[in-house]
Design a protein around this motif. Structure first.
Motif, mmCIF file in Angstrom:
data_model
loop_
_atom_site.group_PDB
_atom_site.id
_atom_site.type_symbol
_atom_site.label_atom_id
_atom_site.label_comp_id
_atom_site.label_asym_id
_atom_site.label_seq_id
_atom_site.Cartn_x
_atom_site.Cartn_y
_atom_site.Cartn_z
ATOM 1 N N SER A 48 1.190 -1.317 -0.006
ATOM 2 C CA SER A 48 -0.042 0.163 -0.007
ATOM 3 C C SER A 48 1.151 1.618 0.067
ATOM 4 C CB SER A 48 -0.891 0.290 1.077
ATOM 5 O OG SER A 48 -0.450 0.141 2.162
ATOM 6 N N GLY A 49 2.311 1.377 0.106
ATOM 7 C CA GLY A 49 3.031 1.909 0.218
ATOM 8 C C GLY A 49 3.184 3.118 1.652
ATOM 9 N N LYS A 50 3.355 2.343 2.600
ATOM 10 C CA LYS A 50 4.075 2.637 3.831
ATOM 11 C C LYS A 50 5.331 2.736 3.495
ATOM 12 C CE LYS A 50 1.982 -1.615 5.202
ATOM 13 N NZ LYS A 50 1.874 -2.204 4.322
ATOM 14 N N SER A 51 6.479 2.157 3.466
ATOM 15 C CA SER A 51 7.390 2.159 3.736
ATOM 16 C C SER A 51 8.205 2.976 2.698
ATOM 17 C CB SER A 51 8.531 0.709 3.360
ATOM 18 O OG SER A 51 8.109 -0.413 4.438
ATOM 19 N N SER A 52 7.193 3.441 1.699
ATOM 20 C CA SER A 52 7.497 4.749 0.638
ATOM 21 C C SER A 52 7.297 6.017 1.220
ATOM 22 C CB SER A 52 6.731 4.085 -0.694
ATOM 23 O OG SER A 52 7.500 3.061 -1.388
ATOM 24 N N ILE A 53 5.820 6.025 1.760
ATOM 25 C CA ILE A 53 5.990 7.352 2.389
ATOM 26 C C ILE A 53 6.476 7.486 3.306
ATOM 27 C CG2 ILE A 53 4.054 8.087 4.314
ATOM 28 C CD1 ILE A 53 1.969 6.878 2.690
ATOM 29 N N GLN A 54 7.448 7.173 4.538
ATOM 30 C CA GLN A 54 8.282 6.742 6.062
ATOM 31 C C GLN A 54 9.436 6.968 4.924
ATOM 32 O OE1 GLN A 54 11.447 6.192 7.567
ATOM 33 N NE2 GLN A 54 11.155 4.415 6.400
#
Length: 126
Positions: A13-19
């Motif tokens: 969903s993009g959790k690591s990317s956002i972080q």
């Protein structure tokens, strides 16, 4: 003990990317090549003596109902839980996991602040 912000959501969903983009100044395009997280990743954010907290990035496949999942340890000292939903995916599974997550977290910590982030809307067409 530093306050915690939890990043949760389904796989990819993009959790690591956002972080990485928000707190580690990674280019959004570089995040396309990140591997899926397989375990909780904890990151300290210490911009100055006033802004200090931890980001806990959870893998999407984490099972809140697994007996080894320690909800008390995870949610008790948590200031905020950010649930990320991929706008380009079928959202039914994400919505169910969001409800389950909110119920479980609220049981442990009624003061937790919940945020829902709808991610990847730039890739949607009219």
């Amino acid at each position: 003990l530093k306050p915690k912000i939890l990043l949760m959501g389904l796989r990819r969903s993009g959790k690591s990317s956002i972080q990485r983009v928000v707190f580690q100044k990674m280019s959004p395009h570089e995040t396309l090549f990140l591997e899926s997280s397989t375990k909780v990743q904890k990151h300290d954010v210490s911009n100055n003596s006033f802004v200090q907290f931890q980001i806990w990035d959870f893998p999407g496949q984490i099972d809140l109902f697994d007996p080894t999942f320690d909800a008390e340890a995870i949610f008790s000292n948590c200031g905020s839980l950010v649930f990320i939903i991929d706008s380009q995916d079928d959202t039914v599974d994400a919505e169910q996991k969001l409800v389950d997550t909110v119920i479980k977290a609220f049981e442990v910590n009624p003061k937790i602040v919940f945020e829902v982030f709808i991610h990847k809307v730039d890739g949607l067409s009219d």
